[in-house]
Design a protein around this motif. Structure first.
Motif, PDB file in Angstrom:
ATOM      1  N   GLU A 324       0.833  -1.205   0.000  1.00 21.78           N
ATOM      2  CA  GLU A 324       0.000   0.000   0.000  1.00 21.78           C
ATOM      3  C   GLU A 324       0.865   1.252   0.000  1.00 21.78           C
ATOM      4  OE1 GLU A 324      -2.702  -0.348   3.347  1.00 21.78           O
ATOM      5  OE2 GLU A 324      -3.054  -2.469   2.928  1.00 21.78           O
ATOM      6  N   GLN A 325       2.153   1.069  -0.252  1.00 25.00           N
ATOM      7  CA  GLN A 325       3.120   2.144  -0.101  1.00 25.00           C
ATOM      8  C   GLN A 325       3.721   2.569  -1.435  1.00 25.00           C
ATOM      9  OE1 GLN A 325       5.840   1.230   3.280  1.00 25.00           O
ATOM     10  NE2 GLN A 325       4.514  -0.541   3.643  1.00 25.00           N
ATOM     11  N   LYS A 336       6.631  -2.276   7.043  1.00 21.23           N
ATOM     12  CA  LYS A 336       5.752  -3.412   6.758  1.00 21.23           C
ATOM     13  C   LYS A 336       4.367  -3.237   7.365  1.00 21.23           C
ATOM     14  CE  LYS A 336       5.626  -8.476   6.918  1.00 21.23           C
ATOM     15  NZ  LYS A 336       6.361  -9.704   7.340  1.00 21.23           N
ATOM     16  N   SER A 337       4.277  -2.615   8.532  1.00 16.10           N
ATOM     17  CA  SER A 337       2.980  -2.467   9.206  1.00 16.10           C
ATOM     18  C   SER A 337       2.004  -1.611   8.401  1.00 16.10           C
ATOM     19  CB  SER A 337       3.170  -1.851  10.593  1.00 16.10           C
ATOM     20  OG  SER A 337       3.629  -0.510  10.506  1.00 16.10           O
ATOM     21  N   LEU A 338       2.525  -0.735   7.526  1.00 16.91           N
ATOM     22  CA  LEU A 338       1.648   0.134   6.741  1.00 16.91           C
ATOM     23  C   LEU A 338       0.877  -0.636   5.678  1.00 16.91           C
ATOM     24  CD1 LEU A 338       3.936   3.268   6.271  1.00 16.91           C
ATOM     25  CD2 LEU A 338       2.015   2.988   7.859  1.00 16.91           C
ATOM     26  N   ASP A 339       1.325  -1.840   5.362  1.00 19.48           N
ATOM     27  CA  ASP A 339       0.621  -2.632   4.352  1.00 19.48           C
ATOM     28  C   ASP A 339      -0.636  -3.283   4.908  1.00 19.48           C
ATOM     29  OD1 ASP A 339       2.180  -2.041   2.172  1.00 19.48           O
ATOM     30  OD2 ASP A 339       3.608  -3.654   2.546  1.00 19.48           O
ATOM     31  N   LYS A 466      10.352   7.237   7.163  1.00 15.53           N
ATOM     32  CA  LYS A 466       9.226   6.408   7.609  1.00 15.53           C
ATOM     33  C   LYS A 466       8.043   7.271   8.031  1.00 15.53           C
ATOM     34  CE  LYS A 466      11.325   2.004   8.944  1.00 15.53           C
ATOM     35  NZ  LYS A 466      12.554   2.110   8.180  1.00 15.53           N
ATOM     36  N   SER A 467       8.319   8.405   8.657  1.00 14.63           N
ATOM     37  CA  SER A 467       7.238   9.327   9.028  1.00 14.63           C
ATOM     38  C   SER A 467       6.551   9.875   7.781  1.00 14.63           C
ATOM     39  CB  SER A 467       7.791  10.479   9.871  1.00 14.63           C
ATOM     40  OG  SER A 467       8.292  10.014  11.108  1.00 14.63           O
ATOM     41  N   VAL A 473       0.623   7.289   3.258  1.00 15.12           N
ATOM     42  CA  VAL A 473      -0.335   6.186   3.281  1.00 15.12           C
ATOM     43  C   VAL A 473      -1.632   6.620   3.959  1.00 15.12           C
ATOM     44  CG1 VAL A 473      -0.788   3.876   4.210  1.00 15.12           C
ATOM     45  CG2 VAL A 473       1.434   4.391   3.175  1.00 15.12           C
ATOM     46  N   ASP A 474      -1.529   7.318   5.090  1.00 16.76           N
ATOM     47  CA  ASP A 474      -2.739   7.792   5.781  1.00 16.76           C
ATOM     48  C   ASP A 474      -3.555   8.737   4.911  1.00 16.76           C
ATOM     49  OD1 ASP A 474      -2.116   6.336   8.033  1.00 16.76           O
ATOM     50  OD2 ASP A 474      -1.226   8.027   9.129  1.00 16.76           O
TER      51      ASP A 474
END
Length: 514
Positions: A324-325, A336-339, A466-467, A473-474
């Motif tokens: 999703e990135q 990885k958690s953003l996926d 990462k931020s 993504v948000d």
């Protein structure tokens, strides 16, 4: 500026085929080196021909880099993780502002025309390449000044920090050609460098086959064990596989779904991440043409509408990884958690659309990719229509696709974009002036986070990337689906070390096995 080397790998092949390129080719020239420790000939199958030899118009990486590596040496050598190591530049140092880079050059290196590779030659090349129109030129656009401190020292001053700059000097932006050839214009048709090989006229047919013979004065011959390298242009995947099986080539990029068959036939075949991210790109995220896209809830709804696991499996033949990135999994910005931010949830998508005032859905134009990528086009139509979003396909001639997208003629479309180092992604896709931010959308928080990534270094910079990634993504800047893969196959008598973000390994990564 039309940056052709940002063209997705699959689209390169499609355009080449549309233009009438064909596979096959003769078997003349190349005889495999077999298991010999050195010498012999390495014959490769390539998807495209080199265009051009003048690095002002060169792409940043990709299949054409194998041609350039044969004749041009680079200031930096990248390790398998794409980190910079010494090459023509043996040492380097940034100043406290990260805008002034001082390089110490290897002594005693000469071009094949006999002229010295010194600081003056490096300055000539940096300024010449910067003045071009290709991706190599774009990677040097922050160079404000380049000067020869002495024969072995170059000082480069940037207009602002560029976290990818040093790494890019390990690719075409940092390759060095003979200033004589640049000055007299002959570099446009004949490469003259200080690299491990020289282009051989008798074994070369422009657009079809390129033969390189060893440069006996090259300073690092052990990194290139073959006496001759032949590269055959085979745009079609089937043609490349057939050439492998028949012995016409020793190694080539192949479809990932063919790996098992090739392994059964006695070849080494491994999956390779291309460095691309594919999916539905929401170019008009500000709602300039398609007003609903300006609402973050609509963009989030679009993300909830896609079943990424199914799309990656069906479109990627089981060799793509859902994401999703916008940032590549091999990059320091990836999280990885953003996926897991947007699980497949059509009901949630409809709820968000209703909250945004589009309970009955909406419609807008898209680029029609049904000819080149029918499965991707069908997936977009299927999943978005299921939540009430209707897209009207706009047909654009293949040759005009890139300029149409970058001219903001359609608000969204399927696409693949290169996502190598995090800063490369920022500069090519996210920044307000990025080539692949065609509507020049900006966000104050994004601007702040980008500034942080420029200012910081090391672990703090990784955190800043990462931020930035989390915020994008948000905010659902796009609805990416997957990280596509290709594969590279070669004879058992050869070995290869993959390099991050490269679909075709550099020449110095290929050697006789054992």
């Amino acid at each position: 500026m039309r940056r052709l080397r940002l063209l997705p790998v699959a689209l390169v092949a499609a355009l080449a085929l549309t233009a009438g390129a064909c596979g096959g080719g003769s078997s003349g020239g190349g005889t495999s080196s077999g298991g010999r420790a050195s010498g012999g000939t390495l014959t490769l199958g390539a998807t495209i021909a080199p265009n051009p030899w003048d690095l002002r118009g060169a792409g940043l990486n990709g299949a054409e880099l194998q041609y350039y590596e044969a004749v041009y040496d680079s200031l930096i050598r990248l390790d398998p993780n794409a980190n910079p190591t010494a090459n023509l530049a043996t040492r380097w140092e940034w100043d406290a502002t990260n805008t002034v880079l001082t390089l110490s050059l290897r002594s005693g290196v000469t071009f094949t025309d006999g002229s010295p590779l010194d600081a003056a030659a490096v300055v000539t090349n940096l300024l010449h390449t910067k003045d071009g129109t290709g991706e190599a030129a774009a990677a040097l656009r922050d160079v404000r000044k380049a000067e020869a401190v002495d024969a072995g020292t170059v000082r480069i001053t940037l207009s602002e920090p560029d976290p990818s700059f040093l790494g890019n000097l390990g690719q075409s932006p940092g390759m060095i050609a003979s200033p004589r050839a640049i000055s007299d214009g002959s570099i446009k048709t004949k490469p003259v460098g200080s690299g491990p090989y020289t282009l051989s006229g008798p074994g070369t047919t422009v657009g079809s086959q390129y033969t390189f013979i060893r440069n006996p004065k090259y300073w690092n011959a052990k990194a290139f064990p073959f006496d001759k390298v032949v590269i055959k242009v085979l745009a079609d995947q089937t043609a490349r596989e057939n050439a492998l099986r028949s012995g016409q080539v020793d190694a080539a990029e192949v479809a990932p779904g063919r790996m098992e068959s090739l392994r059964g036939a006695g070849f080494n075949a491994s999956p390779v991440l291309t460095g691309d991210i594919e999916g539905l790109y929401l170019w008009d995220r500000g709602g300039t043409v398609c007003k609903p896209l300006g609402d973050v809830r609509v963009r989030q709804a679009i993300n909830y509408a896609f079943d990424r696991a199914t799309i990656a499996k069906q479109l990627g033949g089981g060799f793509s990884t859902p994401t999703e990135q916008l940032f590549h999994p091999d990059s320091s910005a990836y999280d990885k958690s953003l996926d897991k931010r947007y699980p497949y949830d059509p009901a949630k998508a409809k709820q968000l659309l209703a909250q945004a005032g589009y309970a009955n859905g909406f419609s807008c134009d898209e680029l029609d990719f049904s000819t080149l990528f029918p499965a991707a086009q069908a997936a977009i139509t299927q999943y978005l229509s299921a939540v009430g979003i209707t897209l009207t396909p706009k047909s654009i001639p293949v040759a005009q696709i890139l300029t149409s997208l970058q001219s903001a003629e359609v608000p969204l479309s399927y696409f693949r974009l290169s996502a190598r180092r995090p800063w490369d992604t920022v500069r090519s896709t996210i920044a307000k002036d990025a080539a692949w931010n065609p509507y020049h959308y900006s966000d104050p928080e994004v601007d702040r986070l980008i500034a942080d990534t420029q200012r910081l270094t090391g672990g703090e910079q990784d955190k800043a990337f990462k931020s930035l990634n989390k915020y994008l993504v948000d905010q659902a800047w796009s609805a990416t689906w997957s990280v596509p893969q290709t594969a590279y196959a070669l004879k058992k008598s050869l070995s290869v070390t993959p390099e991050a973000f490269m679909s075709n390994p550099p020449l110095y990564r290929i050697s006789p096995a054992g």
